[in-house]
Design a protein around this motif. Structure first.
Motif, PDB file in Angstrom:
ATOM      1  N   ARG A  40      37.175  59.750  45.203  1.00 20.73           N
ATOM      2  CA  ARG A  40      37.611  58.706  46.135  1.00 20.73           C
ATOM      3  C   ARG A  40      38.893  58.045  45.653  1.00 20.73           C
ATOM      4  O   ARG A  40      39.772  57.726  46.459  1.00 20.73           O
ATOM      5  N   LYS A  41      39.022  57.823  44.342  1.00 18.15           N
ATOM      6  CA  LYS A  41      40.253  57.232  43.814  1.00 18.15           C
ATOM      7  C   LYS A  41      41.450  58.128  44.070  1.00 18.15           C
ATOM      8  O   LYS A  41      42.524  57.658  44.428  1.00 18.15           O
ATOM      9  N   GLU A  42      41.268  59.428  43.887  1.00 18.33           N
ATOM     10  CA  GLU A  42      42.370  60.370  44.085  1.00 18.33           C
ATOM     11  C   GLU A  42      42.730  60.522  45.560  1.00 18.33           C
ATOM     12  O   GLU A  42      43.877  60.804  45.892  1.00 18.33           O
ATOM     13  N   SER A  43      41.770  60.324  46.460  1.00 18.11           N
ATOM     14  CA  SER A  43      42.052  60.482  47.880  1.00 18.11           C
ATOM     15  C   SER A  43      42.807  59.292  48.456  1.00 18.11           C
ATOM     16  O   SER A  43      43.421  59.400  49.511  1.00 18.11           O
ATOM     17  N   GLY A  44      42.757  58.146  47.781  1.00 17.57           N
ATOM     18  CA  GLY A  44      43.457  56.970  48.272  1.00 17.57           C
ATOM     19  C   GLY A  44      42.593  56.070  49.135  1.00 17.57           C
ATOM     20  O   GLY A  44      43.043  55.025  49.585  1.00 17.57           O
ATOM     21  N   ASP A  45      41.351  56.447  49.396  1.00 13.36           N
ATOM     22  CA  ASP A  45      40.455  55.638  50.212  1.00 13.36           C
ATOM     23  C   ASP A  45      39.677  54.610  49.396  1.00 13.36           C
ATOM     24  O   ASP A  45      38.883  53.860  49.936  1.00 13.36           O
ATOM     25  N   PHE A  46      39.909  54.565  48.123  1.00 12.48           N
ATOM     26  CA  PHE A  46      39.161  53.688  47.231  1.00 12.48           C
ATOM     27  C   PHE A  46      39.895  52.367  47.091  1.00 12.48           C
ATOM     28  O   PHE A  46      41.065  52.320  46.746  1.00 12.48           O
ATOM     29  N   LYS A  47      39.208  51.275  47.404  1.00 13.44           N
ATOM     30  CA  LYS A  47      39.803  49.953  47.255  1.00 13.44           C
ATOM     31  C   LYS A  47      38.970  49.161  46.265  1.00 13.44           C
ATOM     32  O   LYS A  47      37.764  49.050  46.400  1.00 13.44           O
ATOM     33  N   LEU A  48      39.647  48.628  45.285  1.00 10.95           N
ATOM     34  CA  LEU A  48      38.988  47.817  44.278  1.00 10.95           C
ATOM     35  C   LEU A  48      39.383  46.369  44.522  1.00 10.95           C
ATOM     36  O   LEU A  48      40.549  46.013  44.479  1.00 10.95           O
ATOM     37  N   TYR A  49      38.410  45.549  44.841  1.00  8.06           N
ATOM     38  CA  TYR A  49      38.678  44.161  45.174  1.00  8.06           C
ATOM     39  C   TYR A  49      38.573  43.299  43.929  1.00  8.06           C
ATOM     40  O   TYR A  49      37.553  43.268  43.255  1.00  8.06           O
ATOM     41  N   HIS A  50      39.650  42.608  43.634  1.00 10.38           N
ATOM     42  CA  HIS A  50      39.689  41.705  42.493  1.00 10.38           C
ATOM     43  C   HIS A  50      39.699  40.275  43.007  1.00 10.38           C
ATOM     44  O   HIS A  50      40.288  39.969  44.042  1.00 10.38           O
ATOM     45  N   LYS A  51      39.072  39.413  42.259  1.00 12.37           N
ATOM     46  CA  LYS A  51      39.090  38.005  42.597  1.00 12.37           C
ATOM     47  C   LYS A  51      40.461  37.457  42.237  1.00 12.37           C
ATOM     48  O   LYS A  51      40.968  37.674  41.133  1.00 12.37           O
ATOM     49  N   GLU A  52      41.065  36.750  43.190  1.00 16.02           N
ATOM     50  CA  GLU A  52      42.390  36.196  42.930  1.00 16.02           C
ATOM     51  C   GLU A  52      42.255  35.025  41.973  1.00 16.02           C
ATOM     52  O   GLU A  52      41.490  34.106  42.190  1.00 16.02           O
ATOM     53  N   GLU A  53      43.009  35.093  40.896  1.00 14.33           N
ATOM     54  CA  GLU A  53      42.998  34.010  39.933  1.00 14.33           C
ATOM     55  C   GLU A  53      44.174  33.102  40.193  1.00 14.33           C
ATOM     56  O   GLU A  53      45.319  33.545  40.342  1.00 14.33           O
ATOM     57  N   THR A  54      43.897  31.829  40.288  1.00 19.95           N
ATOM     58  CA  THR A  54      44.966  30.860  40.509  1.00 19.95           C
ATOM     59  C   THR A  54      45.267  30.175  39.196  1.00 19.95           C
ATOM     60  O   THR A  54      44.397  29.945  38.368  1.00 19.95           O
ATOM     61  N   ASP A  55      46.536  29.844  39.017  1.00 21.95           N
ATOM     62  CA  ASP A  55      46.934  29.111  37.825  1.00 21.95           C
ATOM     63  C   ASP A  55      46.528  27.662  37.984  1.00 21.95           C
ATOM     64  O   ASP A  55      47.017  26.951  38.868  1.00 21.95           O
ATOM     65  N   ASP A  56      45.628  27.235  37.170  1.00 21.32           N
ATOM     66  CA  ASP A  56      45.155  25.868  37.196  1.00 21.32           C
ATOM     67  C   ASP A  56      45.823  25.115  36.045  1.00 21.32           C
ATOM     68  O   ASP A  56      45.818  25.582  34.908  1.00 21.32           O
ATOM     69  N   GLU A  57      46.395  23.976  36.349  1.00 22.14           N
ATOM     70  CA  GLU A  57      47.100  23.226  35.326  1.00 22.14           C
ATOM     71  C   GLU A  57      46.168  22.653  34.285  1.00 22.14           C
ATOM     72  O   GLU A  57      46.580  22.296  33.201  1.00 22.14           O
ATOM     73  N   TRP A  58      44.921  22.544  34.613  1.00 15.30           N
ATOM     74  CA  TRP A  58      43.960  21.986  33.663  1.00 15.30           C
ATOM     75  C   TRP A  58      43.551  23.063  32.756  1.00 15.30           C
ATOM     76  O   TRP A  58      42.934  23.203  31.890  1.00 15.30           O
TER      77      TRP A  58
END
Length: 66
Positions: A48-66
Motif C-alpha cells: 500500500r505504501k508503494e502504491s501511493g494509496d497509504f495515508k499516515l495521519y499525524h497529529k498536528e503539533e502546535t508550538d506552545d509558548e509555555w
C-alpha cells in the motif's frame, strides 16, 4: 507461556523469560500476533505504501509558548 494470535486464534508457546512475554504480562494493551500474520500485514502495508494509496495521519503539533 501460552499466547494466542489476535488475528487467526492460533495458540503458540513462547519462553516465559523472553522480552515479548514480559511485555505481554506487564502491559495488557499489547497483543500477540504469530509470525505468519505479522509477515502478511507487513507485506500488505509495504504494498500500500508503494502504491501511493497509504495515508499516515499525524497529529498536528502546535508550538506552545509555555
Amino acid at each position: 507461556m501460552r499466547v494466542k494470535c489476535v488475528l487467526c486464534d492460533k495458540i503458540e508457546s513462547i519462553d516465559s523469560g523472553s522480552p515479548l512475554a514480559k511485555k505481554l504480562r506487564n502491559r495488557p494493551i499489547h497483543t500477540y500476533m504469530c509470525d505468519p500474520c505479522y509477515d502478511r500485514i507487513e507485506s500488505r502495508t509495504k504494498e500500500r505504501k508503494e502504491s501511493g494509496d497509504f495515508k499516515l495521519y499525524h497529529k498536528e503539533e502546535t508550538d506552545d509558548e509555555w
